[in-house]
Enzyme design. Structure first.
Site, PDB file in Angstrom:
ATOM      1  N   PHE A 213      48.776  41.475  36.934  1.00 51.88           N
ATOM      2  CA  PHE A 213      47.962  40.334  37.379  1.00 51.88           C
ATOM      3  C   PHE A 213      48.436  39.815  38.723  1.00 51.88           C
ATOM      4  O   PHE A 213      49.628  39.544  38.900  1.00 51.88           O
ATOM      5  CB  PHE A 213      48.050  39.192  36.351  1.00 51.88           C
ATOM      6  CG  PHE A 213      47.189  39.425  35.137  1.00 51.88           C
ATOM      7  CD1 PHE A 213      45.925  38.890  35.043  1.00 51.88           C
ATOM      8  CD2 PHE A 213      47.648  40.238  34.111  1.00 51.88           C
ATOM      9  CE1 PHE A 213      45.111  39.132  33.941  1.00 51.88           C
ATOM     10  CE2 PHE A 213      46.851  40.491  33.000  1.00 51.88           C
ATOM     11  CZ  PHE A 213      45.583  39.931  32.918  1.00 51.88           C
ATOM     12  N   ASP A 214      47.491  39.670  39.626  1.00 53.94           N
ATOM     13  CA  ASP A 214      47.749  38.894  40.824  1.00 53.94           C
ATOM     14  C   ASP A 214      47.968  37.452  40.344  1.00 53.94           C
ATOM     15  O   ASP A 214      47.605  37.106  39.211  1.00 53.94           O
ATOM     16  CB  ASP A 214      46.516  39.014  41.735  1.00 53.94           C
ATOM     17  CG  ASP A 214      46.529  37.966  42.812  1.00 53.94           C
ATOM     18  OD1 ASP A 214      47.528  37.907  43.549  1.00 53.94           O
ATOM     19  OD2 ASP A 214      45.554  37.186  42.900  1.00 53.94           O
TER      20      ASP A 214
END
Ligand code: TMP
Length: 423
Positions: A213-214
């Protein structure tokens, strides 16, 4: 379900012994296993053995082509070919494959030529997993001379040549990092220790799933904090602060680049800007972050499905870790792939590759979730699936235009996009 596992490594790293042990282990667990080695036992392989002993002279270019021809025969052999075994659902374990040609002949010819002729050949199967056994070349030669007895050494079996080939193997695997699933196995230690490392790598590779995940714009909304810190830094430096629409563009890419792009093109001032920004961000800005709705529930559901979760962001690691801690989500993350404070460049694609290595996960089982072009392009660079979220900081068609595999409107769409299942 068939799977194709290749062992690579210098002569003397113990591949033969370890392949035998892995095959036994998998057979005991009920798998149908077929093992083979290169050069093959076919006439083309026998000719190569004569080249390797020095009995038949061959230029390195011709030797590379001989290996390719033998490999095609070994893939397509109607009796006992690799293709036939894979179609029958067997686990095929092979002692060396085209990577050896890239390294052994690549260092005497042209590595790109060797790669092209293999990758353009439709008769060669691509391995699912490559295990590269590593050991210092001097140690390899020591082992070869111990085990060979009266038998003479082959043409590549000198410390000098193995040192060069070892370096070549590293550059081969670096070059193929986004194309093949290669994991390094330390081949020093006892046979059982190495076997255990191999069994762990194989079971992890064929079972683990990884969702990266960013952070900003995907997990947390920290826009207020970020905008306030940009305003603070601009005021301190006596430059005009960009308007709200431009400030949105600062979320995601490196601050340093955004300063040069949107405020003034001056590298030294850009560095100073980052310092001023952090002066407010560290004590105040990072506390102005909040989670997007549904994030903890999403992470719990993905963990329950067996996913390993990690952050892959351009934000400094320490900031990400302390925000995750403050917002109560740090226990979901197995690691954080982010820059340190001193890094000015960010290679998110490289972080994805590092994450796959660290957790021994195949690229087919890895997904990157992010809100901007930089996340989607990073996924493309690492050759993994990308999911673009539209609730973050991308402009109108940014995610579609850069080729996101899937886009979702809100957090509730991510579970299905990652797993293919309904919640
Ligand atoms: P091995 O049976 O000990 O693995 O020996 C095979 C030898 O052949 C080894 O020195 C590596 C070399 N080789 C190449 O030079 N190119 C290749 O493509 C392959 C498969 C092996």
């Amino acid at each position: 379900m068939s799977r194709f596992i290749v062992f690579e490594g210098l002569d003397g790293t113990g591949k033969t012994t370890q392949i035998k042990k892995l095959a036994e282990y998998l057979k005991n667990r009920g798998e149908s296993v077929f093992t083979d080695a290169e050069p093959s036992a076919l006439p083309s392989g026998k000719l190569i053995r004569r080249v390797l002993s020095g009995e038949v002279k061959s230029s390195p270019w011709a030797t590379a082509a001989l290996f390719l021809a033998d490999r095609i025969n070994q893939n397509a052999d109607p009796e006992n070919g690799i293709a036939k075994h894979l179609e029958a659902g067997d686990t095929v374990i092979l002692d060396r494959y085209y990577f050896s040609t890239f390294a052994y002949q690549g260092y005497e010819t042209d590595m790109d030529w060797a790669m092209d002729m293999h990758y353009l050949c439709p008769e060669l199967r691509k391995p699912d997993l490559v295990l590269f056994l590593t050991m210092p070349p001097e140690k390899c030669i020591e082992r070869i001379t111990e085990n060979r007895g009266a038998q003479p050494l082959e043409i590549y079996e000198t410390t000098e040549k193995l040192t060069e080939i070892s370096a070549k193997f590293n550059s081969v695997f670096e070059k193929l990092a986004a194309k093949e699933n290669v994991f390094y196995i330390d081949a020093s230690g006892s046979i059982d220790e190495v076997h255990e490392r191999i069994v762990n790598a194989v079971s992890s590779a064929f079972s683990k799933k990884l969702a990266l995940f960013d952070f900003d714009g995907t997990v947390i909304d920290n826009s207020e904090g970020i905008y306030n810190c940009i305003r603070y830094a601009c005021e301190k430096m006596g430059v005009e602060c960009p308007g709200d629409e431009t400030l949105r563009r600062f979320v995601g890419p490196p601050l340093y680049d955004s300063y040069n792009k949107y405020i003034e093109d001056d590298n030294d001032r850009a560095l100073y800007f980052v310092d001023c920004y952090r002066e407010r961000y560290a004590p105040i800005g990072k506390t102005e972050a909040k989670l997007y709705n549904g994030i903890p529930e999403l992470f719990s559901a993905l963990k329950a499905e067996g996913y390993t979760l990690a952050v892959c962001s351009g934000k400094p690691r320490d900031f990400v870790m302390s925000i995750a801690e403050n917002l109560g989500i740090s226990s979901f993350f197995s690691d954080y792939f982010c820059p340190s404070f001193s890094d000015t460049g960010i290679d998110k694609g490289g972080y994805i590759l590092r994450a796959m290595k660290e957790f021994t996960v195949l690229r087919e089982n890895t997904v990157m979730v992010g809100d901007t072009k930089s996340d989607i392009l990073a996924a493309k660079k690492a050759n993994v699936r990308s999911i673009g979220v539209r609730y973050g900081f991308a402009s109108e068609n940014e995610l579609e235009e850069c080729g996101a595999d899937v886009t979702v409107d809100d957090v509730s769409g991510i579970f299905h996009a990652v797993t293919g299942k309904k919640t």
